[in-house]
Design a protein around this motif. Structure first.
Motif, PDB file in Angstrom:
ATOM      1  N   ARG A   1       0.837  -1.204   0.000  1.00 53.03           N
ATOM      2  CA  ARG A   1       0.000   0.000   0.000  1.00 53.03           C
ATOM      3  C   ARG A   1       0.871   1.252   0.000  1.00 53.03           C
ATOM      4  NH1 ARG A   1      -1.901   4.021  -0.322  1.00 53.03           N
ATOM      5  NH2 ARG A   1      -3.871   4.899   0.413  1.00 53.03           N
ATOM      6  N   LYS A   2       1.972   1.215   0.712  1.00 52.02           N
ATOM      7  CA  LYS A   2       2.896   2.353   0.712  1.00 52.02           C
ATOM      8  C   LYS A   2       3.426   2.634  -0.692  1.00 52.02           C
ATOM      9  CE  LYS A   2       4.697   1.936   5.448  1.00 52.02           C
ATOM     10  NZ  LYS A   2       5.905   1.625   6.261  1.00 52.02           N
ATOM     11  N   GLU A   3       3.749   1.570  -1.417  1.00 52.44           N
ATOM     12  CA  GLU A   3       4.307   1.746  -2.759  1.00 52.44           C
ATOM     13  C   GLU A   3       3.336   2.464  -3.694  1.00 52.44           C
ATOM     14  OE1 GLU A   3       5.488  -1.961  -4.339  1.00 52.44           O
ATOM     15  OE2 GLU A   3       7.132  -2.262  -2.923  1.00 52.44           O
ATOM     16  N   ARG A   4       2.039   2.379  -3.403  1.00 51.74           N
ATOM     17  CA  ARG A   4       1.037   2.965  -4.292  1.00 51.74           C
ATOM     18  C   ARG A   4       0.577   4.353  -3.833  1.00 51.74           C
ATOM     19  NH1 ARG A   4      -1.056  -2.442  -4.085  1.00 51.74           N
ATOM     20  NH2 ARG A   4      -2.704  -1.778  -2.661  1.00 51.74           N
ATOM     21  N   GLN A   5       1.309   4.952  -2.886  1.00 47.55           N
ATOM     22  CA  GLN A   5       0.906   6.264  -2.394  1.00 47.55           C
ATOM     23  C   GLN A   5       1.430   7.377  -3.307  1.00 47.55           C
ATOM     24  OE1 GLN A   5      -1.181   7.174   0.287  1.00 47.55           O
ATOM     25  NE2 GLN A   5      -1.017   9.051  -0.935  1.00 47.55           N
ATOM     26  N   TRP A   6       0.512   8.133  -3.892  1.00 48.82           N
ATOM     27  CA  TRP A   6       0.863   9.257  -4.758  1.00 48.82           C
ATOM     28  C   TRP A   6       0.839  10.550  -3.954  1.00 48.82           C
ATOM     29  CZ3 TRP A   6       2.030   8.771 -10.016  1.00 48.82           C
ATOM     30  CH2 TRP A   6       1.857   7.482 -10.542  1.00 48.82           C
ATOM     31  N   VAL A   7       1.625  11.507  -4.422  1.00 46.73           N
ATOM     32  CA  VAL A   7       1.635  12.833  -3.785  1.00 46.73           C
ATOM     33  C   VAL A   7       1.444  13.897  -4.860  1.00 46.73           C
ATOM     34  CG1 VAL A   7       3.023  12.184  -1.790  1.00 46.73           C
ATOM     35  CG2 VAL A   7       4.169  12.925  -3.885  1.00 46.73           C
ATOM     36  N   LEU A   8       0.651  14.909  -4.527  1.00 48.98           N
ATOM     37  CA  LEU A   8       0.463  16.073  -5.404  1.00 48.98           C
ATOM     38  C   LEU A   8       1.404  17.164  -4.914  1.00 48.98           C
ATOM     39  CD1 LEU A   8      -1.199  17.368  -7.721  1.00 48.98           C
ATOM     40  CD2 LEU A   8      -2.795  18.186  -5.980  1.00 48.98           C
ATOM     41  N   CYS A   9       2.206  17.697  -5.832  1.00 52.87           N
ATOM     42  CA  CYS A   9       3.234  18.665  -5.470  1.00 52.87           C
ATOM     43  C   CYS A   9       2.976  20.017  -6.124  1.00 52.87           C
ATOM     44  CB  CYS A   9       4.619  18.171  -5.883  1.00 52.87           C
ATOM     45  SG  CYS A   9       5.094  16.581  -5.147  1.00 52.87           S
ATOM     46  N   CYS A  10       3.392  21.046  -5.409  1.00 53.73           N
ATOM     47  CA  CYS A  10       3.440  22.403  -5.966  1.00 53.73           C
ATOM     48  C   CYS A  10       4.915  22.776  -5.972  1.00 53.73           C
ATOM     49  CB  CYS A  10       2.621  23.369  -5.111  1.00 53.73           C
ATOM     50  SG  CYS A  10       2.698  25.075  -5.682  1.00 53.73           S
ATOM     51  N   GLY A  11       5.515  22.738  -7.158  1.00 53.00           N
ATOM     52  CA  GLY A  11       6.965  22.883  -7.215  1.00 53.00           C
ATOM     53  C   GLY A  11       7.603  21.705  -6.513  1.00 53.00           C
ATOM     54  N   ASP A  12       8.454  21.998  -5.507  1.00 50.34           N
ATOM     55  CA  ASP A  12       9.107  20.922  -4.749  1.00 50.34           C
ATOM     56  C   ASP A  12       8.345  20.532  -3.493  1.00 50.34           C
ATOM     57  OD1 ASP A  12      11.214  20.838  -6.574  1.00 50.34           O
ATOM     58  OD2 ASP A  12      12.363  22.376  -5.503  1.00 50.34           O
ATOM     59  N   ASP A  13       7.279  21.256  -3.175  1.00 48.72           N
ATOM     60  CA  ASP A  13       6.524  20.999  -1.943  1.00 48.72           C
ATOM     61  C   ASP A  13       5.362  20.045  -2.180  1.00 48.72           C
ATOM     62  OD1 ASP A  13       7.966  22.732  -0.180  1.00 48.72           O
ATOM     63  OD2 ASP A  13       6.990  24.452  -1.142  1.00 48.72           O
ATOM     64  N   ILE A  14       5.215  19.097  -1.259  1.00 47.32           N
ATOM     65  CA  ILE A  14       4.046  18.213  -1.284  1.00 47.32           C
ATOM     66  C   ILE A  14       2.866  18.972  -0.690  1.00 47.32           C
ATOM     67  CG2 ILE A  14       3.026  16.120  -0.299  1.00 47.32           C
ATOM     68  CD1 ILE A  14       5.820  14.852  -0.400  1.00 47.32           C
TER      69      ILE A  14
END
Length: 426
Positions: free
Chosen positions: A381-394
């Motif tokens: 489940r960890k491997e499938r965690q996506w993050v939305l970023c603004c520039g370099d910040d999550i």
């Protein structure tokens, strides 16, 4: 011999006198004998022949022989041509496997089209002996040591009561010719090595070794029924939707055997299963893979999943004027941000080691890895965690938690709403 085959068909309820039978006809001795026997017994037959184009002129010779035989016997014939080598290469499987899958897939299509009750194939007692030894060498477990079954779905095997010599003697008595596949006389494939080398050596030790093997296979048939019931009961105790409960597995009477029966059908061989079993007492994180599946040792579970790339979530973004009556969404599939705080372009990626963010409602930074661990996420489940970023910040652990630095506050004028349009976070 005809009465012997008739009794075998009736005893195992392979098909009835009213059924149409589709005979898999290669042109070799076994399949020719099968067709002639069924016709002599009064069954209505059609024949199906595959030209795999693997032996050059010999393949075409077999096809012509089959055409001639069916004309003589007035049997409707179906023929198909396969580019077997191309199929095997494109699918990254062996030529033998490709030929098998092409053959049985097409046989079923023809069976349905012509209205046949079953597909009759010409496996005999010697084939059953060879299959027993082949499975013993490969290490398939007790189920593989039961020999070839008289019927499997729509596949029927009326000649399992005969051996190879009885079949050729029968054809000789009819004056019936047949073709010989030259590859069967070559020490080329594993089954041929068993037939031409191993079995003759075993017969030097025990001339009745074939009969001994078949009797053993019969005994294992009953043992396998008991064994199968025990395995199914064990599976109910230890399996979860994610995988195997390690603690519960280890409480079973024969845990490694239960593990083998779960993982072998997924493409894991005996050596791999042994390695996985040894890893149960080790640290989490070890990964094992077959062709299409992988197993991951987690804390309390042995996780099992198909090999596949992480599915990228489909996000929809829309900007709104922020007014006093604006209702901030609260579900995990939606995130809400102050649009003016997002001063860089947005991007979507999988999280990486070292990533940090400021969880909503908090002031200090937190490692994404620690957050996922606190949430008790499995390794998969960890491997499938996506993050939305603004520039370099999550700004958002997608489907989980937004970053507090980009939250809506009393100074917000525009709100950006981001919504997950699919349920990828399974």
């Amino acid at each position: 011999m005809k009465s012997h085959v008739a009794q075998y068909i009736d005893h195992h309820r392979l098909f009835t006198a009213e059924d149409k039978v589709l005979v898999a006809l290669s042109g070799g001795a076994d399949s020719v004998a099968l067709l002639r026997l069924l016709l002599h017994l009064g069954y209505t037959c059609e024949a199906a022949h595959c030209n795999f184009h693997l032996r050059g002129a010999e393949s075409d010779r077999d096809e012509e022989f089959v055409r001639s035989l069916c004309r003589e016997q007035e049997v409707p014939l179906h023929i198909v041509h396969f580019d077997t080598e191309k199929e095997a290469k494109e699918r990254h499987i062996s030529i033998e496997m490709a030929a098998r899958e092409l053959r049985y897939g097409w046989f079923e299509e023809v069976r349905e089209k012509c209205g046949a009750a079953v597909i009759a194939v010409a496996h005999h007692r010697d084939d059953s002996v060879e299959t027993f030894l082949l499975n013993l060498i490969r290490g398939t477990g007790i189920n593989g040591l039961r020999g070839i079954q008289p019927r499997n779905g729509k596949i029927a095997r009326p000649l399992l009561c005969l051996d190879r010599k009885e079949i050729t003697d029968y054809l000789d008595s009819l004056g019936q010719s047949y073709v010989t596949d030259s590859t069967n006389l070559q020490d080329e494939y594993t089954r041929n090595k068993i037939r031409l080398n191993l079995l003759p050596m075993m017969q030097e030790i025990n001339p009745a070794v074939k009969e001994s093997i078949l009797k053993t296979a019969e005994h294992l048939e009953d043992a396998a029924s008991i064994y199968k019931r025990g395995i199914e009961e064990a599976k109910k105790r230890i399996l979860t939707p994610e995988g195997i409960r390690i603690h519960t597995l280890l409480q079973e009477t024969a845990p490694e055997t239960v593990l083998f029966e779960i993982l072998y059908p997924l493409g894991f061989n005996a050596a791999q299963v042994k390695d996985i079993y040894r890893a149960l007492s080790g640290q989490p994180g070890k990964v094992f893979a077959s062709t299409c599946w992988r197993v991951v040792k987690d804390r309390e579970l042995l996780l099992i999943e198909p090999l596949q790339e992480a599915t990228k979530p489909n996000l929809t973004m829309k900007e709104y004027e922020y007014t006093p009556d604006f209702v901030i969404p609260r579900d995990r599939n939606t995130a809400c941000f102050d649009a003016d705080k997002l001063r860089h372009s947005l991007s979507l990626r999988l999280w990486q080691q070292g990533d940090t963010f400021v969880p909503f409602g908090m002031k200090g930074r937190k490692k994404v890895s620690d957050y996922l661990t606190d949430r008790k996420f499995s390794l998969l489940r960890k491997e499938r965690q996506w993050v939305l970023c603004c520039g370099d910040d999550i700004i958002w652990l997608v489907g989980e938690r937004a970053d507090n630095r980009f939250r809506i506050d009393e100074g917000t004028k525009k709100a950006l709403i981001v919504v997950i349009n699919d349920l990828f976070m399974s």
